[in-house]
Design a protein around this motif. Structure first.
Motif, mmCIF file in Angstrom:
data_model
loop_
_atom_site.group_PDB
_atom_site.id
_atom_site.type_symbol
_atom_site.label_atom_id
_atom_site.label_comp_id
_atom_site.label_asym_id
_atom_site.label_seq_id
_atom_site.Cartn_x
_atom_site.Cartn_y
_atom_site.Cartn_z
ATOM 1 N N VAL A 98 0.389 0.360 -9.747
ATOM 2 C CA VAL A 98 0.258 -0.041 -8.349
ATOM 3 C C VAL A 98 1.416 -0.957 -7.986
ATOM 4 N N ALA A 99 2.199 -0.568 -6.988
ATOM 5 C CA ALA A 99 3.265 -1.403 -6.445
ATOM 6 C C ALA A 99 2.765 -2.014 -5.138
ATOM 7 N N ASP A 100 3.655 -2.635 -4.386
ATOM 8 C CA ASP A 100 3.223 -3.296 -3.158
ATOM 9 C C ASP A 100 2.616 -2.317 -2.157
ATOM 10 N N GLU A 101 3.255 -1.176 -1.965
ATOM 11 C CA GLU A 101 2.795 -0.232 -0.948
ATOM 12 C C GLU A 101 2.760 1.198 -1.481
ATOM 13 N N ARG A 102 2.617 1.340 -2.792
ATOM 14 C CA ARG A 102 2.648 2.672 -3.394
ATOM 15 C C ARG A 102 1.870 2.648 -4.697
ATOM 16 N N ALA A 103 1.234 3.760 -5.040
ATOM 17 C CA ALA A 103 0.484 3.829 -6.291
ATOM 18 C C ALA A 103 0.705 5.179 -6.952
ATOM 19 N N LEU A 104 0.698 5.165 -8.289
ATOM 20 C CA LEU A 104 0.856 6.374 -9.081
ATOM 21 C C LEU A 104 -0.319 6.485 -10.048
ATOM 22 N N LEU A 105 -0.919 7.653 -10.091
ATOM 23 C CA LEU A 105 -2.027 7.941 -10.995
ATOM 24 C C LEU A 105 -1.561 8.996 -11.984
ATOM 25 N N VAL A 106 -1.733 8.736 -13.279
ATOM 26 C CA VAL A 106 -1.194 9.619 -14.311
ATOM 27 C C VAL A 106 -2.331 10.189 -15.154
ATOM 28 N N ALA A 107 -2.324 11.515 -15.311
ATOM 29 C CA ALA A 107 -3.319 12.203 -16.126
ATOM 30 C C ALA A 107 -2.670 12.724 -17.401
ATOM 31 N N TYR A 108 -3.450 12.738 -18.466
ATOM 32 C CA TYR A 108 -2.961 13.161 -19.778
ATOM 33 C C TYR A 108 -3.756 14.350 -20.282
ATOM 34 N N ASP A 109 -3.088 15.226 -21.058
ATOM 35 C CA ASP A 109 -3.799 16.352 -21.644
ATOM 36 C C ASP A 109 -4.437 15.934 -22.963
ATOM 37 N N ASP A 110 -5.067 16.896 -23.647
ATOM 38 C CA ASP A 110 -5.803 16.588 -24.874
ATOM 39 C C ASP A 110 -4.900 16.109 -26.004
ATOM 40 N N SER A 111 -3.614 16.438 -25.937
ATOM 41 C CA SER A 111 -2.682 16.013 -26.983
ATOM 42 C C SER A 111 -2.032 14.667 -26.665
ATOM 43 N N GLY A 112 -2.419 14.067 -25.545
ATOM 44 C CA GLY A 112 -1.871 12.768 -25.178
ATOM 45 C C GLY A 112 -0.581 12.820 -24.394
ATOM 46 N N GLN A 113 -0.174 14.023 -23.966
ATOM 47 C CA GLN A 113 1.034 14.167 -23.169
ATOM 48 C C GLN A 113 0.700 14.079 -21.685
ATOM 49 N N VAL A 114 1.659 13.585 -20.896
ATOM 50 C CA VAL A 114 1.440 13.485 -19.456
ATOM 51 C C VAL A 114 1.321 14.888 -18.857
ATOM 52 N N ALA A 115 0.206 15.130 -18.174
ATOM 53 C CA ALA A 115 -0.040 16.442 -17.582
ATOM 54 C C ALA A 115 0.267 16.473 -16.087
ATOM 55 N N ALA A 116 0.057 15.342 -15.412
ATOM 56 C CA ALA A 116 0.279 15.309 -13.963
ATOM 57 C C ALA A 116 0.407 13.871 -13.491
ATOM 58 N N CYS A 117 1.109 13.718 -12.381
ATOM 59 C CA CYS A 117 1.296 12.399 -11.779
ATOM 60 C C CYS A 117 1.094 12.524 -10.274
ATOM 61 N N ALA A 118 0.169 11.744 -9.741
ATOM 62 C CA ALA A 118 -0.068 11.708 -8.294
ATOM 63 C C ALA A 118 0.594 10.458 -7.727
ATOM 64 N N ASP A 119 1.349 10.628 -6.665
ATOM 65 C CA ASP A 119 2.149 9.554 -6.082
ATOM 66 C C ASP A 119 1.826 9.489 -4.594
ATOM 67 N N SER A 120 1.389 8.325 -4.118
ATOM 68 C CA SER A 120 1.014 8.250 -2.706
ATOM 69 C C SER A 120 1.243 6.858 -2.131
ATOM 70 N N GLU A 121 1.586 6.830 -0.835
ATOM 71 C CA GLU A 121 1.687 5.594 -0.070
ATOM 72 C C GLU A 121 0.543 5.481 0.928
ATOM 73 N N ASN A 122 -0.411 6.393 0.834
ATOM 74 C CA ASN A 122 -1.564 6.370 1.727
ATOM 75 C C ASN A 122 -2.331 5.061 1.540
ATOM 76 N N PRO A 123 -2.571 4.296 2.609
ATOM 77 C CA PRO A 123 -3.260 3.008 2.473
ATOM 78 C C PRO A 123 -4.618 3.117 1.800
ATOM 79 N N ASP A 124 -5.354 4.204 2.071
ATOM 80 C CA ASP A 124 -6.672 4.370 1.454
ATOM 81 C C ASP A 124 -6.543 4.611 -0.050
ATOM 82 N N PHE A 125 -5.549 5.398 -0.440
ATOM 83 C CA PHE A 125 -5.307 5.623 -1.867
ATOM 84 C C PHE A 125 -4.887 4.321 -2.535
#
Length: 260
Positions: A207-234
């Protein structure tokens, strides 16, 4: 399934009909022309939704009732939520159900996923955001310690950005055991605060001042996806999630390491 949801799911044209009437009342002929459906089909659906109290007929024109308007909006949100989940399946599959965000929060998010041709795409996106985002503070939750992540954040600390990081106990202990001296040095760095969470962590959040990143991992512990948003609700959701994990964690200091 709710009867109203089943009724609309059985024929997508019914939702289209309600949404058309949200724009303006009209007669069956013009509605049929606008929706490119037969007048017989429109008449049949109008009779069905009128029976449910979702529309009313007045001087040959059909009007959406308040109930019909709410039904149409609610079902459209439901359909769009399912579509969001399906379109971001790699993200949701890699997140614990307890931290999976409401799909509406991802409506305008950038979601980057790994694939055979670009396995590092979400990591690269994450690092580029960390390196460039305008912020004075990062609040983070992580399931692992990664060198590529470490380097990006270390440079921001040198630039004067403060970091609060929540790791689970197993990851914290493993980092300390791997190189106690380096670990002690890191936790002694000004503007860096480490927290040890008692339960396993299986996702990443920054979480930064006006932006957040959510990171998902697969079963092997590798990064599978990253969600990036500046939406105030997110952002509000992400801040609340971080606060929940931080409040349930214990601060780690160099003094604690020396004592233990």
């Amino acid at each position: 399934m709710n009867d109203a949801a089943r009724f609309l799911a059985d024929s997508p044209g019914r939702l289209h009909l309600l949404e058309r009437l949200r724009e303006s009342p009209d007669d069956p002929r013009d509605i049929a022309d606008d929706l490119d459906q037969s007048r017989r089909s429109i008449q049949r659906n109008l009779a069905a939704v009128e029976e449910r109290g979702w529309v009313r007929k007045d001087e040959g024109r059909y009007h959406l009732t308040t109930k019909g308007d709410v039904i149409a909006r609610t079902h459209r949100e439901y359909v769009e939520s399912l579509e969001t989940i399906e379109s971001h399946s790699d993200l949701y599959e890699g997140l614990p159900s307890t931290v999976a965000p409401d799909p509406t929060l991802l409506a305008d998010a950038t979601v980057v996923t790994a694939d055979p041709d670009h396995p590092q795409a979400p990591v690269s996106h994450y690092v580029s955001v960390v390196e460039s985002v305008d912020t004075d503070r990062f609040r983070m939750i992580a399931p692992v310690l990664s060198r590529i992540f470490h380097d990006a954040h270390a440079q921001r600390v040198l630039d004067g950005v403060s970091i609060e990081l929540v790791l689970d106990g197993e990851t914290t202990q493993a980092a300390r055991d791997r190189n106690p001296a380096e670990f002690a040095t890191v936790v002694s760095v000004p503007r860096f605060q480490l927290y040890r969470h008692p339960e396993a962590i299986r996702f990443g959040l920054t979480v930064a001042d006006e932006r957040a990143l959510l990171v998902a991992y697969d079963d092997s512990g590798q990064v599978a996806a990253c969600a990036d948003s500046e939406n105030p609700d997110f952002l509000t959701w992400a801040e609340s999630l971080f606060a929940r994990y931080q409040s349930g964690s214990k601060s780690v200091s160099a003094r604690d390491i020396v004592r233990s």
